[in-house]
Design a protein around this motif. Structure first.
Motif, short mmCIF file in Angstrom:
data_model
loop_
_atom_site.label_atom_id
_atom_site.label_comp_id
_atom_site.label_asym_id
_atom_site.label_seq_id
_atom_site.Cartn_x
_atom_site.Cartn_y
_atom_site.Cartn_z
N HIS A 27 0.99 -1.03 -0.18
CA HIS A 27 0.17 0.06 0.05
C HIS A 27 0.93 1.23 0.10
O HIS A 27 1.90 1.16 0.72
N GLU A 28 0.40 2.35 -0.52
CA GLU A 28 1.11 3.56 -0.60
C GLU A 28 1.23 4.20 0.88
O GLU A 28 2.22 4.70 1.11
N ARG A 29 0.22 4.18 1.58
CA ARG A 29 0.32 4.53 2.98
C ARG A 29 1.52 4.14 3.74
O ARG A 29 2.21 4.60 4.64
N GLU A 30 1.90 2.56 3.55
CA GLU A 30 2.92 2.06 4.14
C GLU A 30 4.20 2.63 3.78
O GLU A 30 5.10 3.18 4.57
N ARG A 34 4.40 5.84 2.49
CA ARG A 34 4.71 7.05 2.96
C ARG A 34 5.10 7.26 4.37
O ARG A 34 5.68 8.18 4.78
N ASP A 35 4.34 6.51 5.16
CA ASP A 35 4.68 6.38 6.72
C ASP A 35 6.36 6.15 6.86
O ASP A 35 6.74 6.68 7.62
#
Length: 660
Positions: free
Chosen positions: A416-419, A421-422
Motif C-alpha cells: 500500500h502507498e500508505r505504508e 509514505r509512513d
C-alpha cells in the motif's frame, strides 16, 4: 604429460560438468572444480569407464528420450505466438493467459522464463529451454507470482543469470572490453573516454544471459566499486599487460575479496609490443591471486579488448564459474533488489537503475527504497526498450519514484502507498534529527579566526552533480583531502542544476560552487557575478579533486628540503701565500658546486658547516667539478680542515607543500 580441463573433457564426451565431476569422484580422481586440469591418462580412464558402461548409458539415454517427449522445447528467441503454436493453442489464448497473470506481453513479444511458467501452468505442459549436448536447461511447469501474500523464499528456486562486475584501474580497458562484448561504443560518449557512472547491461553468450556492471576505475569511485562487488556474483578484474598492477587495481581486488566473490582476471592489451602478461601474473600472485597454470585457483585469460582476442574464452570462463556457483533465485516472491545508479532527468523526473535480486518486479508495483518511494510507472531495459516485468538478475531503469534514491539503497515491494509514505516520513524525521546535531556552517570570519588561533582552516565547498553516484564519490574524495593543517567543508550538496538559492548559500558561507556535469541557470550566473561567488564546472571527476587539492596546498607554507649534491675527500692541504690554506680534494660522488652549502665530516661526525667559496681545477676557477676529478677548495672563514676529512655539498630546495 599433457593436460586437459574437466569442462573441456565434458564437452568432448557430451556430458555436463556435474556428471563428469561425479564420474571422476567415482574413479577416486581428486579434482576441486570443473576448471581443474587432469592428465590425459586420467581422461582415458574416464572414456574407458564410459565405454564399459555403454549398456547402462543406452538405457539412461532412452529414458531421457522418453521423458523429453513429454516436454515442449522453447528456444530463447521464441515469441508468444511461436510458443502458443508449440503448445497447440492460439496466440490470443496465450496472450489472455499472460494478461490474466499480470504479464502485459503482446503476441510478438519474446517469452522469458516468467512467461514460460505462466503458459506452462495455464495449459498443463512442461516447457524446457535447450542447451548444447541435447540436455535441457530446466523444465518449467509453473511459476506465476501469486497475488496477495508472497510465497516463502526458496519455494520456487530457478537458475538465474550471473551478475558480473568489471573492475580495475582507469584506462586499463574495462569499458572497451564491454564495448566489444556488447557491440556498443560507450567510451566515446564518456568524458575523456572514462566511465563516470555505473552502467548495467545484459548480453547473451551461447544462449546464456550474463549481466555486466561496468564500474569506474578511478580511485574516486571507490565506494561505487565496493557497491558493485556487493551485488555481484563474479568479479572480472581487468589489468593492462603493458602497465601492470596499480593502486586502484589493488583496491578492486580488496573489494572483491571482501565481498567473497570469485575473481576472473582479464589481462588486457596483449597486442601491444610492450605487453608483459607474465609480469602481471607475478604481481597478481603477490596479491594472493595465483593463476591456475601456476598451481593456483585464479582463472586468468589473456585478451585484447580492441581486437577481440580471447574474449570468447573469457565469456566461457564466466559461464563456467557461474555454473559452479549454482546461482538461483525465486521469481515468485515479492521483488527486492539494489539501486545501482540514480539521477534526476529533466523530462522523466527521478530515474533509478536497479537490479532485481529476488522476485519479479512489474509495472505498477509500489516500491520502497530507503529514502524515497513510488509506483513503477515504466521500466526500460539496458537497450532502452520498455518492459513490463523484470525477474532476478535483471537490470532496469524505473520511472515513477517520488525522489532520487542513493545508489546502494535496497528496495522492496510494498502492498500500500500508505505504508510507503509512513516509512519515508519516519526516515526523514530521523535524518532531520541527525542533521540538527551536525556542526554549523563556517563563515569567512570564522575561518580567519581559526587561522589566527593556529586551528585548522577549512575550504568551504558547495557540490551539485548530475547523479547521486557521482555526488557520493566526489564528496568522499574531497573529504579525504583534509589534513591536520587544512580541511574541506561541504556546506551543501545536491543533484540537479545550480540554482539561485545555491549561489546565495555559497555567498553567505564564502563557499566555492563545484558543478559536475551540471550548469547554472541564468539567474544563478547573474547573482554569482554580482556576489563574487566562484562557480567551477567540470566533466571529469579527478579534475575536481586536482583543483581542490591545489587550492588546499596553496594554503600550506612551502617545504624546505635538503638535496645532497656530492662528496669529496680531502687528500692534501696546501698553504698559499695571502690566501691561507687550500684543500686538495678528489670528488668521490655526485658533484661539487661553487657557493654551495657544505659540511665538513671528520671521522663520521659533522665538524663544521658553511659555504664553498672557491672551487678550482688546476689554476682555473670553475663552477662545478664532477665525480672522478681532482679540485681545489677554499671555505668561507674556515681553514681548520685536515687530510681524510670529507666535504659534503648540498643545497636547500624550497618545495610547494603537498597534502598527505
Amino acid at each position: 604429460m599433457s593436460k586437459i580441463r574437466v569442462y573441456e573433457l565434458a564437452k568432448l564426451l557430451s556430458k555436463t560438468n556435474k556428471e563428469l565431476m561425479e564420474i571422476l569422484k567415482s574413479l577416486d580422481v581428486d579434482v576441486k572444480t570443473h576448471m581443474s586440469s587432469i592428465d590425459t591418462d586420467v581422461a582415458q580412464l574416464v572414456e574407458d569407464a564410459l565405454r564399459n558402461d555403454a549398456g547402462a548409458s543406452v538405457g539412461i539415454k532412452e529414458e531421457k528420450i522418453s521423458t523429453s517427449e513429454e516436454r515442449v522445447i522453447v528456444a530463447y528467441e521464441s515469441t508468444v505466438a511461436e510458443t502458443a503454436s508449440l503448445l497447440g493453442v492460439s496466440p490470443a489464448d496465450a496472450v489472455k493467459a499472460l494478461v490474466t497473470a499480470g504479464l502485459m506481453l503482446p503476441a510478438n513479444a519474446k517469452v522469458d522464463d516468467k512467461a514460460l511458467g505462466v503458459l506452462a501452468s495455464a495449459f498443463g505442459k512442461k516447457l524446457s529451454r535447450p542447451v548444447s549436448g541435447g540436455e535441457f536447461e530446466k523444465t518449467v511447469e509453473s511459476a506465476p507470482r501469486p497475488t496477495g501474500k508472497s510465497a516463502p523464499k526458496g519455494a520456487h528456486l530457478v537458475p538465474r543469470p550471473p551478475i558480473v562486475t568489471v573492475m580495475g584501474h582507469v584506462d586499463h580497458g574495462k569499458t572497451t572490453l564491454l564495448d566489444y562484448i556488447r557491440k556498443t561504443n560507450v567510451t566515446e560518449s564518456e568524458a575523456g573516454g572514462i566511465t563516470q557512472h555505473i552502467g548495467a547491461s545484459t548480453v547473451i553468450h551461447q544462449n546464456e544471459r550474463i549481466v555486466f556492471l561496468d564500474t569506474p576505475g578511478h580511485e574516486a569511485f571507490t565506494a561505487m566499486r565496493a557497491r558493485g562487488a556487493q551485488v555481484t556474483d563474479i568479479a572480472v578484474l581487468v589489468v593492462a599487460a603493458d602497465d601492470g598492477l596499480m593502486p586502484q587495481t589493488i583496491e578492486a581486488i580488496n573489494h572483491a575479496k571482501a565481498a567473497g566473490v570469485p575473481i576472473i582476471v582479464a589481462i588486457n592489451k596483449i597486442d601491444k609490443p610492450d605487453a608483459r602478461p607474465d609480469r602481471v601474473r607475478q604481481q597478481l600472485s603477490d596479491q594472493g591471486l595465483v593463476p591456475e597454470e601456476w598451481g593456483g585457483d585464479t582463472i586468468m585469460v589473456d585478451v585484447s579488448a580492441k581486437k577481440g582476442l580471447g574474449v570468447e574464452q573469457l565469456l566461457e570462463m564466466i559461464t563456467l564459474v557461474a555454473e559452479l556457483g549454482e546461482l538461483r533465485a525465486d521469481p515468485t516472491v515479492d521483488p527486492e533488489g539494489i539501486v545501482v545508479e540514480a539521477k534526476l532527468d529533466k523530462g522523466k523526473g527521478p530515474v533509478a537503475t536497479v537490479i532485481v535480486q529476488e522476485g519479479t518486479l512489474m509495472r505498477g508495483d509500489i516500491v520502497l527504497a530507503e529514502t524515497t518511494w513510488g509506483r513503477v510507472r515504466a521500466m526500460l531495459d539496458d537497450r532502452g526498450n520498455f518492459v513490463d516485468t523484470a525477474g532476478p538478475s535483471t537490470p532496469v531503469e524505473i520511472l515513477g519514484l517520488d525522489g532520487v534514491p542513493q545508489p546502494g539503497e535496497r528496495f522492496r515491494k510494498v502492498a500500500h502507498e500508505r505504508e510507503a509514505r509512513d516509512t519515508i516520513s519516519l526516515q526523514a524525521q530521523i535524518r532531520r534529527e541527525e542533521d540538527a546535531t551536525r556542526t554549523k556552517r563556517l563563515t569567512l570570519e570564522e575561518v580567519y579566526q581559526q587561522m589566527q588561533q593556529g586551528e585548522t582552516p577549512q575550504l568551504n565547498l558547495l557540490l551539485k552533480c548530475d547523479v547521486q553516484g557521482s555526488l557520493e564519490a566526489l564528496r568522499n574524495s574531497l573529504m579525504k583531502l583534509a589534513t591536520n593543517e587544512v580541511g574541506t567543508f561541504i556546506v551543501h550538496e545536491g543533484v540537479g542544476r545550480i540554482s539561485e538559492s545555491d549561489v546565495m548559500l555559497a555567498a553567505a558561507s564564502n563557499a566555492i560552487v563545484i558543478g559536475f556535469n551540471v550548469r547554472p541557470d541564468s539567474n544563478a550566473s547573474r547573482i554569482a557575478e554580482r556576489e563574487g561567488v566562484q562557480i567551477r564546472l567540470y566533466r571529469v571527476i579527478y579534475d575536481v579533486i586536482d583543483d581542490v587539492k591545489a587550492a588546499l596546498e596553496g594554503m600550506l607554507a612551502p617545504k624546505l628540503r635538503e638535496h645532497i649534491l656530492g662528496q669529496a675527500e680531502i687528500r692534501a692541504v696546501f698553504k698559499v701565500p695571502k690566501s691561507g690554506k687550500v684543500a686538495g680534494c678528489y670528488v668521490t660522488e655526485g658533484q661539487m658546486k661553487r657557493n654551495a652549502k657544505v659540511r665538513l665530516i671528520r671521522e663520521g661526525v659533522v665538524f663544521w658547516e658553511g659555504t664553498l667559496s672557491v672551487l678550482k681545477r688546476f689554476k682555473d676557477d670553475v663552477r662545478e667539478v664532477a665525480a672522478g676529478y681532482e679540485c681545489g677548495m677554499s671555505f668561507n672563514n674556515f681553514q681548520d680542515f685536515r687530510e681524510q676529512d670529507v666535504v659534503e655539498a648540498y643545497e636547500i630546495i624550497e618545495e610547494k607543500r603537498n597534502l598527505e
